[in-house]
Each structure stands twice: as structure tokens, then as C-alpha cells.
Design an enzyme around this catalytic site. Structure first.
Site, PDB file in Angstrom:
ATOM      1  N   TRP A   6      -1.759  -3.967   0.778  1.00 19.64           N
ATOM      2  CA  TRP A   6      -2.289  -4.773   1.584  1.00 19.64           C
ATOM      3  C   TRP A   6      -2.624  -6.262   1.133  1.00 19.64           C
ATOM      4  O   TRP A   6      -3.301  -6.820   1.659  1.00 19.64           O
ATOM      5  CB  TRP A   6      -3.750  -4.310   2.287  1.00 19.64           C
ATOM      6  CG  TRP A   6      -3.674  -2.894   2.680  1.00 19.64           C
ATOM      7  CD1 TRP A   6      -2.847  -2.165   3.677  1.00 19.64           C
ATOM      8  CD2 TRP A   6      -4.339  -1.913   2.011  1.00 19.64           C
ATOM      9  NE1 TRP A   6      -2.999  -1.028   3.622  1.00 19.64           N
ATOM     10  CE2 TRP A   6      -4.001  -0.709   2.726  1.00 19.64           C
ATOM     11  CE3 TRP A   6      -5.415  -1.875   1.054  1.00 19.64           C
ATOM     12  CZ2 TRP A   6      -4.474   0.438   2.446  1.00 19.64           C
ATOM     13  CZ3 TRP A   6      -5.703  -0.516   0.547  1.00 19.64           C
ATOM     14  CH2 TRP A   6      -5.458   0.669   1.425  1.00 19.64           C
ATOM     15  N   LYS A  55       5.436   6.962  -0.286  1.00 16.86           N
ATOM     16  CA  LYS A  55       4.478   5.682   0.010  1.00 16.86           C
ATOM     17  C   LYS A  55       3.358   6.040  -0.860  1.00 16.86           C
ATOM     18  O   LYS A  55       2.666   7.347  -0.696  1.00 16.86           O
ATOM     19  CB  LYS A  55       4.108   5.506   1.671  1.00 16.86           C
ATOM     20  CG  LYS A  55       2.986   4.510   1.639  1.00 16.86           C
ATOM     21  CD  LYS A  55       2.613   4.442   3.101  1.00 16.86           C
ATOM     22  CE  LYS A  55       1.371   3.605   3.423  1.00 16.86           C
ATOM     23  NZ  LYS A  55       1.088   3.570   4.851  1.00 16.86           N
ATOM     24  N   ARG A  84       3.315  -3.684   0.951  1.00 16.63           N
ATOM     25  CA  ARG A  84       2.522  -4.063   1.905  1.00 16.63           C
ATOM     26  C   ARG A  84       2.133  -5.382   1.620  1.00 16.63           C
ATOM     27  O   ARG A  84       1.506  -5.566   0.378  1.00 16.63           O
ATOM     28  CB  ARG A  84       1.417  -3.063   2.126  1.00 16.63           C
ATOM     29  CG  ARG A  84       1.895  -1.843   2.970  1.00 16.63           C
ATOM     30  CD  ARG A  84       2.065  -2.070   4.389  1.00 16.63           C
ATOM     31  NE  ARG A  84       0.961  -2.261   5.323  1.00 16.63           N
ATOM     32  CZ  ARG A  84       0.098  -1.593   5.553  1.00 16.63           C
ATOM     33  NH1 ARG A  84      -0.015  -0.229   5.412  1.00 16.63           N
ATOM     34  NH2 ARG A  84      -1.089  -1.977   6.197  1.00 16.63           N
ATOM     35  N   ASP A 123      -3.223  -2.981   8.256  1.00 14.53           N
ATOM     36  CA  ASP A 123      -2.832  -2.194   9.379  1.00 14.53           C
ATOM     37  C   ASP A 123      -2.606  -3.094  10.538  1.00 14.53           C
ATOM     38  O   ASP A 123      -3.467  -3.668  11.148  1.00 14.53           O
ATOM     39  CB  ASP A 123      -3.611  -0.868   9.628  1.00 14.53           C
ATOM     40  CG  ASP A 123      -3.586  -0.162   8.188  1.00 14.53           C
ATOM     41  OD1 ASP A 123      -2.865  -0.185   7.293  1.00 14.53           O
ATOM     42  OD2 ASP A 123      -4.671   0.839   8.179  1.00 14.53           O
ATOM     43  N   ASP A 154      -0.329   5.021  -1.695  1.00 17.04           N
ATOM     44  CA  ASP A 154      -1.465   3.901  -0.990  1.00 17.04           C
ATOM     45  C   ASP A 154      -2.411   4.117  -2.026  1.00 17.04           C
ATOM     46  O   ASP A 154      -2.650   4.704  -2.885  1.00 17.04           O
ATOM     47  CB  ASP A 154      -2.250   4.916   0.151  1.00 17.04           C
ATOM     48  CG  ASP A 154      -2.600   3.942   1.165  1.00 17.04           C
ATOM     49  OD1 ASP A 154      -3.474   2.963   0.849  1.00 17.04           O
ATOM     50  OD2 ASP A 154      -2.550   4.312   2.343  1.00 17.04           O
TER      51      ASP A 154
END
Length: 104
Positions: A52, A14, A68, A72, A16
Site C-alpha cells: 500500500w 499475493k 500495491r 484498498d 500481504d
């Protein structure tokens, strides 16, 4: 780096994007660099993008195996928001590449 991860036998990575460039083209270039490095190792590694944003969906499958699309999950309200973010994005997912509402 990708060679080290492959040597360690990593199956899932992953990446980020905390503090990364927020522009879509710049973020895509950064993820593409790791995708290419992982592919050069000849080890199959599930590559998860963590950025995100919904704009990852149209380009995600070309960069990794999941991306994503929401913030979260921290409680039921954020589960609801993540589900709502997923609306209309299913057309970008399929075998080998998935929208990740932070609940996979």
C-alpha cells in the site's frame, strides 16, 4: 511455504504485509526472502506484493511482478485516490512488473 505452493500448482501468490515491519528496507528483505524461495522452486509464479505505499514502485520490479501503491478500493473516492497515487510511477512499470492501484 514456496515449495508447498509450487507443489499445489499455484500460479499467483499475493503476499500481504498486514502487521509487517513498516520500514522500507525491512519490508523489502521480507519480500526478497519469498521471491528467492519461489525462484528456487523453478515454477513460474506471479508474485504480487501488497504493501500500500508508493515507495514500493522503485524497488518493486526487483522483488515481484506487481506491487500495491495505494490503499484498498472501496468506492469511487478511493478509485480516484488510487489513480492519483499512480501519477508519476509509470516509469517503474513494464513487462514483468506492474504498479498495482488495487484494481488489476
Amino acid at each position: 511455504d514456496a515449495d508447498t505452493f509450487a507443489r499445489w500448482g499455484v500460479d499467483y501468490l499475493k503476499e500481504d504485509s498486514c502487521y509487517a515491519d513498516g520500514r522500507p528496507a525491512a519490508a523489502a528483505a521480507q519480500y526478497a526472502a519469498m521471491r528467492d524461495a519461489l525462484n528456487r522452486t523453478d515454477r513460474p509464479v506471479f508474485f504480487s506484493l501488497c504493501g500500500w505505499h508508493r515507495w514500493y514502485s522503485p524497488i518493486g520490479a526487483g522483488l515481484g511482478n506487481s506491487w500495491r501503491i495505494a490503499g484498498d478500493v472501496r468506492g469511487w473516492a478511493s478509485v480516484y485516490r488510487a489513480a492519483r497515487h499512480s501519477e508519476g510511477l509509470s516509469r517503474f512499470a513494464g513487462p514483468g512488473g506492474w504498479n498495482d492501484p488495487d484494481m488489476l
